[in-house]
Design an enzyme around this catalytic site. Structure first.
Site, short mmCIF file in Angstrom:
data_model
loop_
_atom_site.label_atom_id
_atom_site.label_comp_id
_atom_site.label_asym_id
_atom_site.label_seq_id
_atom_site.Cartn_x
_atom_site.Cartn_y
_atom_site.Cartn_z
N GLU B 209 0.85 -1.19 0.00
CA GLU B 209 0.00 0.00 0.00
C GLU B 209 0.88 1.24 0.00
O GLU B 209 2.11 1.15 0.06
CB GLU B 209 -0.95 -0.03 1.20
CG GLU B 209 -0.26 0.02 2.55
CD GLU B 209 -1.23 -0.23 3.72
OE1 GLU B 209 -2.24 -0.93 3.54
OE2 GLU B 209 -0.94 0.28 4.82
N HIS B 247 -3.94 3.19 8.41
CA HIS B 247 -2.68 2.67 8.92
C HIS B 247 -1.71 3.82 9.16
O HIS B 247 -1.60 4.72 8.34
CB HIS B 247 -2.04 1.70 7.92
CG HIS B 247 -2.78 0.40 7.80
ND1 HIS B 247 -2.73 -0.36 6.66
CD2 HIS B 247 -3.58 -0.25 8.67
CE1 HIS B 247 -3.47 -1.45 6.84
NE2 HIS B 247 -4.00 -1.40 8.05
#
Lengths: 376, 290
Positions: B209, B247
């Protein structure tokens, strides 16, 4: 979490890092007073939580009180990258011989605090990194040892030859590192750190960011937070266990898990739609969380359709379904909803949703296409 | 074979008396994981799901021979819990807790490196060798024994991918959630090498990511050291810069760490990148049939 330059300067002072004198002002008349009080050439600087203030015209040199007033009246109220300037800093303008860059950040690869220093200060360090990466010295700091004298001195000798400057720089580097670790910082920059005509090292701009995960033990830092409207909404969401980031599209997304939430946005975009937000409802999904999430989505007037994508692990699909049904009973929802559920207790979740005749689709791609079609 | 854990792994659960610790201990036992001990300071002598609880990890290891630890303690205490596990002599520490301060993780990763102890996480769903052992919070029922090794920075996105793999008849050797924090334990390079060396792994899925440049480094590593087929997926192509996408490590800062850069880095070394998650099983089958 970010703070303003004037707040970073205050932290520098607390750690005895030399900083130019300054006065924070909210109005033009306060600037007039400040310029009179400092009684010499000053810089009027916009205080906004974004970079590129200088390029946007948010930093102006003023030789006289009149010039300071003039600068302040232009800068106050100005829009810089979407941030309205509501305060300016009036700072002493020193005679600069040379500018340097000094910064500390977290290095993911060496898993350490990384010290960065460059003789090319005053400009955006990202630019230097692109154009001339060798001009930036990067030194990982051993977490067991911290910023030792020898390490600070070693870095200082990369920038300076004059022993008195090396000595001053060594002190600044050690203090900046101490500030960084004491405050759980994630970025601490002095840019530029300047040598004045009389051979003094002094910080004339500073930037600090902090680790959100450590704010629980940094109440003095947390008190410096000045969230904007979008960030306030994000903080409210966080208080109810949701991670929310507003975007500018019209498909409201509700997803469990950050990676899946990002992938959901990407799939929407792939099929030509535009996500209105990132929204992660997190791991354990009490029905209340889903109700809060629905409220959040519906508070954004741009949202024209809601797309729910849940992969149950710890999250139970029946909890999500119950929360959704309660939300629909409690609030007026007059936009279409599409749901994709799988994983833990999916069967029960799907049964609950089917009773309400809400559209359920099997795959993420189908869900995205359904949502896009619903509003076109 | 598999990597990191198998049916012989003996697990101690730190924070076993907490809500999450207790819940997931039951799940792990039900999956077949050998949970031999729990730790909760001050609660030594109790049992949770028939698992004996100890006051310290050292006591637990001495009494049971545990060689791996999983951590469910609150984030402010997790850094210390990692240090305690390593000090007690386990070989593998898996930290599930989300929200551990970065400086605590720097201290922990540094200490574990010196001790030669492996760390997974923090802020991760754990890892699984299907039909042998599961450590963490993964939904065991979607995994199937097989030949695909998987590593990912995300939890639920991993479940989605694994579900697609299993439905397509592609079982997994070991799946590792490496976590979404900027500073974490084992990362792509170490895991790529382990999968490369594992005779039971025939293909590798890497789910990345936005944020940092670990994917770019992984691409270089694959080019130089990995001969098994690798396919990738990168989440966050539509993420705005400067925002943490859930995150702690998923942030595009100063224009770097974008999905586009990462995709380009993989494609440049011949690693196919799926545009949609659903494409992953097909990409693997294509490479395996070559």
């Amino acid at each position: 979490m970010k703070i303003h330059e004037y707040q970073a300067r205050e932290l520098f002072r607390q750690y005895a890092i030399p900083v130019t004198d300054d006065i924070l002002c909210h109005t033009v008349s306060e600037v007039e007073q400040a310029a009179k009080q400092l009684n010499r050439m000053v810089v009027v600087k916009a205080q906004v939580l974004t970079g590129g203030r200088g390029k946007a015209g948010g930093v102006k040199l003023a030789r006289t009180v009149d010039e300071a007033v003039n600068a302040a009246s232009k800068i106050l109220g100005m829009d810089i990258k979407g941030y309205k300037v509501e305060k300016v800093l009036v700072a002493d303008a020193v005679d600069i011989q040379k500018e340097y860059y000094v910064g500390l950040t977290i290095d993911r690869n060496t898993k350490s605090v990384l010290f960065m220093a460059s003789a090319e200060g005053g400009v955006e360090i990202e630019e230097v990194a692109k154009v001339n990466p060798d001009a930036i010295h990067k030194i990982p700091v051993d977490p067991d040892l911290g910023m030792t004298d020898f390490l600070a001195r070693k870095i200082a000798f990369k920038l300076f030859t004059d022993p008195t400057l090396v000595k001053q720089a060594t002190g600044v580097f050690k203090k900046l590192y101490q500030l960084f670790v004491d405050t759980d910082s994630s970025l601490a920059e002095i840019n530029p750190l300047v040598v004045t005509n009389d051979g003094k090292l002094i910080a004339i701009d500073g930037k600090m960011n902090f680790d959100d995960n450590a704010l629980f033990r940094q109440s003095a830092i947390e008190a410096l937070n000045e969230p904007d409207e979008d960030e306030k909404k994000e903080l409210e969401a966080k208080a109810s266990g949701l991670t929310y980031i507003r975007l500018d599209g019209n498909i409201g997304c509700m997803v469990n898990g950050a990676g899946l939430a990002m992938a959901t946005m990407d799939v929407i975009k792939h099929f030509g739609g535009s996500p209105a937000n990132f929204l992660d409802i997190g791991g354990s999904s009490s029905p209340q969380k889903v109700i809060d999430a629905m409220n959040l989505l519906l508070s954004d007037k741009n949202v024209k359709v809601i797309m729910i994508n849940i992969f149950g692990g710890i999250t139970r699909c029946d909890d999500v379904a119950r929360g959704l049904i309660t939300a629909l009973d409690e609030m007026k929802v007059d936009i279409p909803i599409v749901i994709r559920l799988s994983g833990t207790n999916a069967e029960e979740g799907l049964r609950i949703i089917k009773e309400r005749n809400l559209p359920i689709v099997g795959s993420l791609s189908e869900a995205a296409q359904y949502a896009i079609k619903a509003i076109s | 074979m598999s990597i990191l854990i198998n049916k012989n792994t003996k697990l101690v659960v730190q924070g076993i008396t907490g809500r999450d610790g207790s819940f997931h201990t039951a799940k792990m036992i039900a999956y077949g994981t050998r949970v031999v001990a729990g730790v909760s300071p001050g609660k030594g002598g109790q049992t949770v799901h028939d698992v004996p609880v100890f006051n310290t990890v050292e006591d637990a290891v001495k009494a049971t021979g545990a060689n791996a630890s999983v951590i469910f303690v609150p984030a402010p205490l997790a850094g210390d819990a990692i240090l305690e596990a390593a000090d007690a002599g386990v070989e593998l520490v898996v930290c599930i807790s989300e929200g551990v301060p970065t400086l605590d993780m720097i201290k922990a990763t540094n200490y574990l490196k010196k001790k030669g102890v492996k760390l997974i996480g923090a802020n991760c769903p754990g890892l699984i060798t299907p039909e042998e052992s599961m450590i963490g919070i993964l939904p065991g029922n979607i995994f199937k024994k097989g030949k695909v090794g998987l590593m990912s920075r995300s939890g639920t996105l991993t479940y989605l991918m694994v579900n697609l793999l299993t439905e397509a008849g592609l079982g997994q050797s070991t799946c590792v959630g490496i976590g979404g924090d900027p500073v974490a334990g084992l990362y792509y390079q170490e895991l790529l090498q382990m999968f490369q060396d594992d005779p039971d792994t025939e293909a590798i899925v890497l789910i990345g990511e936005i944020g940092g440049d670990a994917e770019e480094r992984a691409a270089q590593y694959i080019k130089q050291h990995i001969t098994k087929p690798v396919v990738a997926f990168i989440a966050g192509q539509t993420a705005p810069p400067g925002k943490r996408m859930g995150h702690a490590g998923a942030i595009i800062s100063s224009g770097s760490g974008t999905a586009a850069e990462k995709i380009a880095a993989f494609e440049a070394v011949g690693v196919p990148v799926a545009k949609l998650p659903v494409e992953i099983p097909q990409l693997i089958k294509k490479l395996l049939n070559k």
